[in-house]
Design an enzyme around this catalytic site. Structure first.
Site, PDB file in Angstrom:
ATOM      1  N   GLN A 109       1.019 -11.287  -3.303  1.00 37.26           N
ATOM      2  CA  GLN A 109      -0.395 -10.910  -3.304  1.00 37.26           C
ATOM      3  C   GLN A 109      -0.857 -10.534  -4.702  1.00 37.26           C
ATOM      4  O   GLN A 109      -0.087  -9.967  -5.471  1.00 37.26           O
ATOM      5  CB  GLN A 109      -0.603  -9.686  -2.406  1.00 37.26           C
ATOM      6  CG  GLN A 109      -0.351  -9.947  -0.944  1.00 37.26           C
ATOM      7  CD  GLN A 109      -0.565  -8.682  -0.117  1.00 37.26           C
ATOM      8  OE1 GLN A 109      -0.167  -7.595  -0.521  1.00 37.26           O
ATOM      9  NE2 GLN A 109      -1.193  -8.832   1.030  1.00 37.26           N
TER      10      GLN A 109
ATOM     11  N   HIS B 100      -8.312  -0.979  -0.650  1.00 33.23           N
ATOM     12  CA  HIS B 100      -7.360  -2.091  -0.712  1.00 33.23           C
ATOM     13  C   HIS B 100      -8.164  -3.301  -1.161  1.00 33.23           C
ATOM     14  O   HIS B 100      -9.216  -3.566  -0.576  1.00 33.23           O
ATOM     15  CB  HIS B 100      -6.793  -2.435   0.662  1.00 33.23           C
ATOM     16  CG  HIS B 100      -6.155  -1.286   1.391  1.00 33.23           C
ATOM     17  ND1 HIS B 100      -4.805  -1.158   1.504  1.00 33.23           N
ATOM     18  CD2 HIS B 100      -6.697  -0.232   2.044  1.00 33.23           C
ATOM     19  CE1 HIS B 100      -4.531  -0.071   2.216  1.00 33.23           C
ATOM     20  NE2 HIS B 100      -5.657   0.512   2.554  1.00 33.23           N
TER      21      HIS B 100
ATOM     22  N   LYS C 245     -14.665  -3.813   6.140  1.00 34.83           N
ATOM     23  CA  LYS C 245     -14.239  -4.501   4.926  1.00 34.83           C
ATOM     24  C   LYS C 245     -15.241  -5.565   4.513  1.00 34.83           C
ATOM     25  O   LYS C 245     -15.987  -6.093   5.344  1.00 34.83           O
ATOM     26  CB  LYS C 245     -12.862  -5.128   5.121  1.00 34.83           C
ATOM     27  CG  LYS C 245     -12.835  -6.224   6.157  1.00 34.83           C
ATOM     28  CD  LYS C 245     -11.461  -6.897   6.236  1.00 34.83           C
ATOM     29  CE  LYS C 245     -11.463  -7.870   7.395  1.00 34.83           C
ATOM     30  NZ  LYS C 245     -10.187  -8.395   7.766  1.00 34.83           N
TER      31      LYS C 245
ATOM     32  N   HIS D  13      -4.726  -1.296  -5.442  1.00 32.83           N
ATOM     33  CA  HIS D  13      -5.316  -0.188  -4.695  1.00 32.83           C
ATOM     34  C   HIS D  13      -6.038   0.714  -5.672  1.00 32.83           C
ATOM     35  O   HIS D  13      -5.489   1.081  -6.705  1.00 32.83           O
ATOM     36  CB  HIS D  13      -4.227   0.566  -3.925  1.00 32.83           C
ATOM     37  CG  HIS D  13      -3.608  -0.286  -2.862  1.00 32.83           C
ATOM     38  ND1 HIS D  13      -2.442  -0.986  -3.058  1.00 32.83           N
ATOM     39  CD2 HIS D  13      -4.042  -0.604  -1.612  1.00 32.83           C
ATOM     40  CE1 HIS D  13      -2.183  -1.689  -1.969  1.00 32.83           C
ATOM     41  NE2 HIS D  13      -3.130  -1.483  -1.085  1.00 32.83           N
TER      42      HIS D  13
ATOM     43  N   ARG E  99       6.364 -11.370   5.691  1.00 32.98           N
ATOM     44  CA  ARG E  99       5.907 -11.130   7.062  1.00 32.98           C
ATOM     45  C   ARG E  99       6.590 -12.111   7.983  1.00 32.98           C
ATOM     46  O   ARG E  99       6.696 -13.288   7.675  1.00 32.98           O
ATOM     47  CB  ARG E  99       4.379 -11.239   7.165  1.00 32.98           C
ATOM     48  CG  ARG E  99       3.730 -10.078   6.427  1.00 32.98           C
ATOM     49  CD  ARG E  99       2.251  -9.960   6.641  1.00 32.98           C
ATOM     50  NE  ARG E  99       1.715  -9.037   5.624  1.00 32.98           N
ATOM     51  CZ  ARG E  99       0.444  -8.953   5.273  1.00 32.98           C
ATOM     52  NH1 ARG E  99      -0.437  -9.739   5.862  1.00 32.98           N
ATOM     53  NH2 ARG E  99       0.055  -8.105   4.352  1.00 32.98           N
TER      54      ARG E  99
ATOM     55  N   ASP F 118      -2.469  -7.986  -5.443  1.00 33.91           N
ATOM     56  CA  ASP F 118      -2.876  -6.782  -4.732  1.00 33.91           C
ATOM     57  C   ASP F 118      -3.274  -5.681  -5.716  1.00 33.91           C
ATOM     58  O   ASP F 118      -2.772  -5.628  -6.837  1.00 33.91           O
ATOM     59  CB  ASP F 118      -1.685  -6.302  -3.894  1.00 33.91           C
ATOM     60  CG  ASP F 118      -2.110  -5.414  -2.738  1.00 33.91           C
ATOM     61  OD1 ASP F 118      -3.331  -5.277  -2.515  1.00 33.91           O
ATOM     62  OD2 ASP F 118      -1.221  -4.872  -2.061  1.00 33.91           O
TER      63      ASP F 118
ATOM     64  N   CYS G  39       0.794  -1.234   0.000  1.00 34.40           N
ATOM     65  CA  CYS G  39       0.000   0.000   0.000  1.00 34.40           C
ATOM     66  C   CYS G  39       0.827   1.285   0.000  1.00 34.40           C
ATOM     67  O   CYS G  39       0.575   2.165  -0.827  1.00 34.40           O
ATOM     68  CB  CYS G  39      -0.983   0.020   1.159  1.00 34.40           C
ATOM     69  SG  CYS G  39      -1.329  -1.546   1.927  1.00 34.40           S
TER      70      CYS G  39
HETATM   71 ZN   LIG Z   1      -3.255  -2.302   0.774  1.00 32.16          ZN
END
Ligand SMILES: [Zn+2]
Ligand SMILES: [Zn+2]
Length: 677
Positions: free
Chosen positions: A414, A549, A503, A418, A396, A416, A367
């Site tokens: 991910q 996200h 979320k 945004h 992580r 991912d 992010c």
């Molecule tokens: Zn994010």
């Protein structure tokens, strides 16, 4: 000695008003229990009632009501409550059984779990930890306790009395624990026959209320007292517990089925990946496994391109100052891998790292970097929405014990993205995302998934207004997509949102009925603020964009693990690592087999040859065990007639003789990814 708290009885008996779920109100005398009320309603209910919900709190059926109350009786039909109760009872009975069989064992804690219960014991030192061989005898003793049907009696004690009793009995763990319970807490002990345990309850009325055939002790493990490595190592016994035998059997069958589908085993059998201790929690993808990955990634990339996303790639390592600004360097740091920004010492003398350099960290999420890209150049309201996607590799710092195959790892990728948008675009962006996600899940073989909205938690950041409109926008997005229905398992979960925003969660149901939370979308106004993202609005002023996200798969590693278990390794053709094997019956057909392979490869198929001098039945068995979806058998006749005998994988699949052109065309078509069909 046990001392029960008794209040002086008032001269006049008090009466309480008890409201039942149907709205009716009963007036009862002080001392009346929910069991009395059940009996007054009818003998059927008296028998079925397991416990009671009094003003929302689950309580023992025999605990007297203490004032005007709302009362609902809990029966086996209230499955979640009933399961929790019986599991707690099983844990209790387990502890009693172990102490009966192994005197000198100390008891500690034993909670209910998702499918049963466990109890942590401190075995007598001369005895050592429990082993799986002890379990059948403990199960037998548990059945004897259940058969005795001893009442489970709640008693209110003082802290000091509890401590004294446990010290006398040599129960140092319980004696320690009781002194740490909060001052104001009512301390209760539960007694069944001659056995007693410090416990908050609630419990069923007696040990005979659980089904002696509906539990099974499953395994033992070590566990630290209060979860702390510095403390004593305890011996934990796990069990699975249910309301009836049928439920238990269904569960055990599912476990067996899950073991057969274990992605670690299939991953090894199919040569997809491996893990080793030198890279805890990071996956070594083998050629065949990475073929699956690449097919999945290419598919997703096409879907994202078509949905108006732009793909980016951002740094793996960033300065601590950046993580400070984004807020991760604070509490989240314990999940991060930090790296000193200095050249390591190569001399034998002195430490490798001086510790004086600045800190950097591997990114745990993408992010902040996406906001840094957004911030380059001035953005106008006309530029929005901007959808930045990244197949982002994140790290992580999970403890080793938390890792599990490729489902729980430390390095993961991910899917991912945004989305930066204006307030007036939010609902539409949520709707578009839901449509994209729906298509992807269905394409990947998961038509059955549930959508849940996790609402504001008790501890949270931000104004109530922010929470109101964020929650409402997500809700409206789901409505706009027409998915606020039972078919999509639509549900709102109070209190389960992240501390900074609500979320939507997406839970897949797999082939054996397990659910997996994979996708998510959440609103965020905090990070754009912290990292100063803005756009110029129609009014000429700078405004903050809203950041969404979102992920569909979650991570490639975990999702491929789920795919393996869902399909039991039999990937849909477009994802299969090897899509076809051409196997010869006789060596005379070798040249022709090579030609067939070349034709299939030219048509885009992943294909291998098997020219070994083995019986064809042996080859068939081996390739079907390796889960190859199509076997093309060629012998002398096929070579002469330019045909192939095509055998798809699977029970009842029939062999079919086809012309070579036809076979190539058919397989090429069947192997197309769903979005290209
Ligand atoms: Zn994010
Ligand atoms: Zn208990």
């Amino acid at each position: 000695m046990a001392r029960r708290c008794r209040y002086m009885r008032p001269v006049m008996t008090q009466h309480f008003k008890i409201r039942l779920p149907d709205g009716s109100v009963r007036e009862v005398a002080e001392g009346t229990t929910p069991a009395d009320i059940a009996a007054a309603i009818g003998p059927g209910l008296a028998k079925a009632a397991l416990a009671a919900r009094v003003n929302g709190e689950v309580r023992d059926i025999n605990r007297p009501l203490e004032g005007d109350s709302e009362l609902a009786l809990i029966t086996a039909r209230d499955e979640a409550d009933a399961l929790e109760l019986v599991r707690h009872d099983y844990a209790h009975i387990l502890a009693e059984a172990v102490q009966n069989l192994f005197p000198g064992t100390q008891i500690t804690f034993g909670p209910a779990t998702d499918d049963g219960f466990y109890y942590d014991f401190a075995p007598a030192p001369e005895r050592g930890p429990f082993t799986e061989e002890d379990l059948p005898a403990i199960e037998e003793e548990m059945r004897r306790i259940i058969a005795r049907d001893e009442p489970l009696v709640r008693e209110v004690w003082t802290r000091e009395d509890v401590r004294k009793l446990f010290l006398e009995q040599g129960e140092s763990f319980k004696a320690e624990w009781v002194m740490e319970l909060p001052e104001h807490e009512t301390i209760t002990m539960y007694r069944s026959g001659g056995w007693i345990d410090l416990c908050r309850g609630p419990h069923l009325a007696s040990t005979g209320k659980v089904d002696p055939q509906a539990f099974k002790l499953t395994r033992v493990s070590g566990a630290y007292w209060r979860g702390d490595q510095k403390n004593a190592m305890l011996s934990r016994i796990y069990g699975t517990g249910w309301l009836n035998r049928k439920q238990l059997e269904t569960h055990l069958t599912r476990l067996e089925e899950a073991a057969k589908r274990d992605h670690r085993r299939i991953g090894q059998d199919m040569d997809l990946f491996h893990l080793q201790a030198e890279a805890h929690g990071s996956v070594f993808w083998h050629p065949k496994g990475f073929v699956v990955w690449r097919a999945l990634e290419a598919y997703l990339r096409r879907r994202l391109d078509a949905a108006g996303y732009e793909e980016v790639k951002t740094p793996q390592v960033m300065d601590a100052r950046q993580w400070e600004q984004s807020g991760h360097w604070g509490k989240y740091r314990e999940n991060m891998f930090v790296i000193p920004d200095e050249v390591p010492n190569i001399e034998e003398e002195g430490p490798i790292i001086s510790g004086e350099g600045d800190w950097m960290a591997l990114k745990p999420m993408n992010c902040p970097a996406h906001i840094l890209i957004f911030r380059q150049g001035i953005k106008s309201y006309r530029d929005l929405p901007i959808r930045l996607a990244e197949m982002g590799v994140c790290h992580r710092n999970e403890p080793h014990g938390a890792l599990h195959g490729i489902l729980r790892v430390r390095q993961f990728t991910q899917d991912d993205a945004h989305i930066f948008c204006r307030e007036d675009q939010l609902v539409e962006e949520v709707r578009l995302f839901l449509d994209l996600l729906d298509r992807v899940y269905k394409d990947l073989g998961f038509p059955d998934y549930a959508i849940k909205l996790a609402l504001r938690p008790e501890k949270r950041f931000g104004s109530e207004e922010m929470w109101d409109w964020s929650e409402q926008s997500l809700r409206d997005g789901v409505k706009a997509a027409g998915r606020d229905t039972d078919e999509y398992g639509w549900e709102e979960l109070p209190g389960e949102g992240a501390f900074y925003a609500p979320k939507l969660e997406f839970h897949l149901t797999d082939a054996i009925g397990r659910t997996w939370q994979v996708g998510t979308i959440q609103t965020d106004t905090v990070l754009p603020e912290r990292l100063d993202a803005s756009y110029v609005a129609e009014d000429g002023q700078r405004h903050r964009p809203i950041m969404l996200h979102r992920a569909i798969l979650g991570s490639f590693e975990r999702f491929i693990g789920i795919l393996i278990e869902h399909h039991a390794g039999r990937f849909p053709l477009w994802l299969a690592p090897v899509q076809a094997v051409v196997a010869t019956i006789v060596s005379d057909a070798d040249d022709y087999a090579q030609e067939v392979v070349a034709r299939l490869a030219a048509a885009g198929l992943r294909v291998e040859t098997d020219l070994r001098n083995e019986k064809i039945n042996y080859k068939v068995r081996e390739h079907s065990l390796a889960k190859v979806p199509n076997l093309l058998v060629v012998g002398k006749r096929e070579a002469e007639e330019r045909t192939v005998a095509l055998r798809p994988l699977g029970e009842g699949a029939r062999q079919e003789v086809l012309g070579l052109d036809e076979a190539v065309e058919r397989l090429a078509k069947e192997a197309l990814p769903p979005d290209l069909r």
